[in-house]
Design a protein around this motif. Structure first.
Motif, PDB file in Angstrom:
ATOM      1  N   LEU A 136       7.935  25.584  24.473  1.00 44.95           N
ATOM      2  CA  LEU A 136       8.917  26.337  23.691  1.00 44.95           C
ATOM      3  C   LEU A 136       9.648  27.356  24.556  1.00 44.95           C
ATOM      4  CD1 LEU A 136       6.943  27.024  20.370  1.00 44.95           C
ATOM      5  CD2 LEU A 136       8.747  25.333  20.755  1.00 44.95           C
ATOM      6  N   VAL A 146      15.290  24.365  19.361  1.00 49.55           N
ATOM      7  CA  VAL A 146      14.122  23.786  18.679  1.00 49.55           C
ATOM      8  C   VAL A 146      14.143  24.278  17.234  1.00 49.55           C
ATOM      9  CG1 VAL A 146      11.596  23.695  18.632  1.00 49.55           C
ATOM     10  CG2 VAL A 146      12.782  23.801  20.829  1.00 49.55           C
ATOM     11  N   PRO A 147      14.098  23.380  16.252  1.00 57.48           N
ATOM     12  CA  PRO A 147      13.834  21.930  16.335  1.00 57.48           C
ATOM     13  C   PRO A 147      15.079  21.049  16.292  1.00 57.48           C
ATOM     14  CG  PRO A 147      13.643  22.620  14.082  1.00 57.48           C
ATOM     15  CD  PRO A 147      14.032  23.868  14.864  1.00 57.48           C
ATOM     16  N   PRO A 166      10.240  29.377  17.652  1.00 55.34           N
ATOM     17  CA  PRO A 166       9.886  29.106  16.259  1.00 55.34           C
ATOM     18  C   PRO A 166       8.384  28.865  16.091  1.00 55.34           C
ATOM     19  CG  PRO A 166      10.792  27.134  17.268  1.00 55.34           C
ATOM     20  CD  PRO A 166      10.935  28.229  18.289  1.00 55.34           C
ATOM     21  N   LEU A 168       4.981  27.227  15.593  1.00 58.44           N
ATOM     22  CA  LEU A 168       4.638  25.920  16.154  1.00 58.44           C
ATOM     23  C   LEU A 168       3.954  25.002  15.150  1.00 58.44           C
ATOM     24  CD1 LEU A 168       4.381  24.101  18.703  1.00 58.44           C
ATOM     25  CD2 LEU A 168       2.187  25.246  19.144  1.00 58.44           C
ATOM     26  N   ASP A 208       8.026  25.602  11.807  1.00 55.83           N
ATOM     27  CA  ASP A 208       9.452  25.585  12.118  1.00 55.83           C
ATOM     28  C   ASP A 208       9.821  24.734  13.325  1.00 55.83           C
ATOM     29  OD1 ASP A 208       9.842  27.280   9.996  1.00 55.83           O
ATOM     30  OD2 ASP A 208       9.945  29.101  11.214  1.00 55.83           O
ATOM     31  N   SER A 209       8.882  24.496  14.249  1.00 55.90           N
ATOM     32  CA  SER A 209       9.255  23.769  15.472  1.00 55.90           C
ATOM     33  C   SER A 209       9.555  22.294  15.237  1.00 55.90           C
ATOM     34  CB  SER A 209       8.146  23.904  16.526  1.00 55.90           C
ATOM     35  OG  SER A 209       6.975  23.226  16.128  1.00 55.90           O
ATOM     36  N   THR A 210       9.252  21.799  14.011  1.00 55.52           N
ATOM     37  CA  THR A 210       9.646  20.424  13.671  1.00 55.52           C
ATOM     38  C   THR A 210      10.410  20.362  12.354  1.00 55.52           C
ATOM     39  OG1 THR A 210       7.531  20.028  12.545  1.00 55.52           O
ATOM     40  CG2 THR A 210       7.686  19.371  14.868  1.00 55.52           C
TER      41      THR A 210
END
Length: 213
Positions: A136, A146-147, A166, A168, A208-210
């Protein structure tokens, strides 16, 4: 009684433990050969879960990043599960790994190598949350969003995973359940119960990372 982490040991150690005639519980994984009893997870299934989540959010150019040491068989199984699931979906995944110990600095180094060689990458599965945190950081410094541009998922649900920006996405191991089950199995074995195997499923924690809009 004795509790050991993992199911991969030196053959002599396994022979000695089997000959000791005491209850032995191997923890953290529970789908391969064992000495006596085992309680844990299927690490190949964890890798498949990471891959499926990235596929579900629309990733089509996916990489696996991490420290994969020669004796870290659980990491190797997670990588194999992830790559196998991606290939089954018709993708050609990329791997960028190192034999060093896991650290955020290593994660940043590996993701820099990755995006330089494969700028079209849109999803990254990481061997651990610590590696993912470095990923990240590296993506942020490179100006990659990201994302929306690249989705990232880790493994372990580190305490800091929900606090980074963001937040993870990760796979949460059932640590307490495994520990409690190991204790219960030891007590039962001391009382004469037969060996047992218990497999727990890890939990997908989507953050949030996806989380693509």
């Amino acid at each position: 009684a004795m509790t050991l982490v993992g199911t991969d040991h030196h053959p002599k150690a396994s022979e000695l433990l089997a000959a000791a005639r005491i209850p032995v519980v191997e923890i953290w994984e529970a789908v391969d050969e064992r000495i006596d009893s085992a309680v844990g997870m299927d690490h190949r299934a964890i890798g498949r879960l990471q891959a499926r989540h990235l596929l579900d959010v629309g990733c089509r150019h996916v990489a696996f990043i991490g420290c994969v040491r020669s004796h870290d068989y659980r990491a190797q199984r997670r990588r194999a599960g992830c790559l196998g699931e991606l290939r089954a979906a018709g993708l050609d995944p990329v791997t960028v790994t190192a034999p060093d110990g896991g650290s955020a600095d290593l994660g940043e180094t590996l993701v820099n190598q990755l995006v330089a060689a494969h700028p079209d990458i849109d999803g990254i599965a990481c061997n651990s949350d610590v590696i993912a945190m470095g990923v990240l950081r590296g993506l942020a410094r490179a100006g990659r969003r990201v994302p929306d541009e690249i989705a990232v998922i880790g493994f372990g649900d580190n305490e800091a995973s929900a606090c980074v920006t963001p937040a993870l996405s990760t796979i949460r191991p059932p640590r307490a359940a495994i520990g409690q089950a190991a204790a219960e199995i030891i007590l039962a074995r001391i009382d004469g119960a037969p060996p047992v195997v218990r497999v727990f499923e890890a939990e997908l924690v989507a953050r949030d990372s996806t989380r693509r809009t």
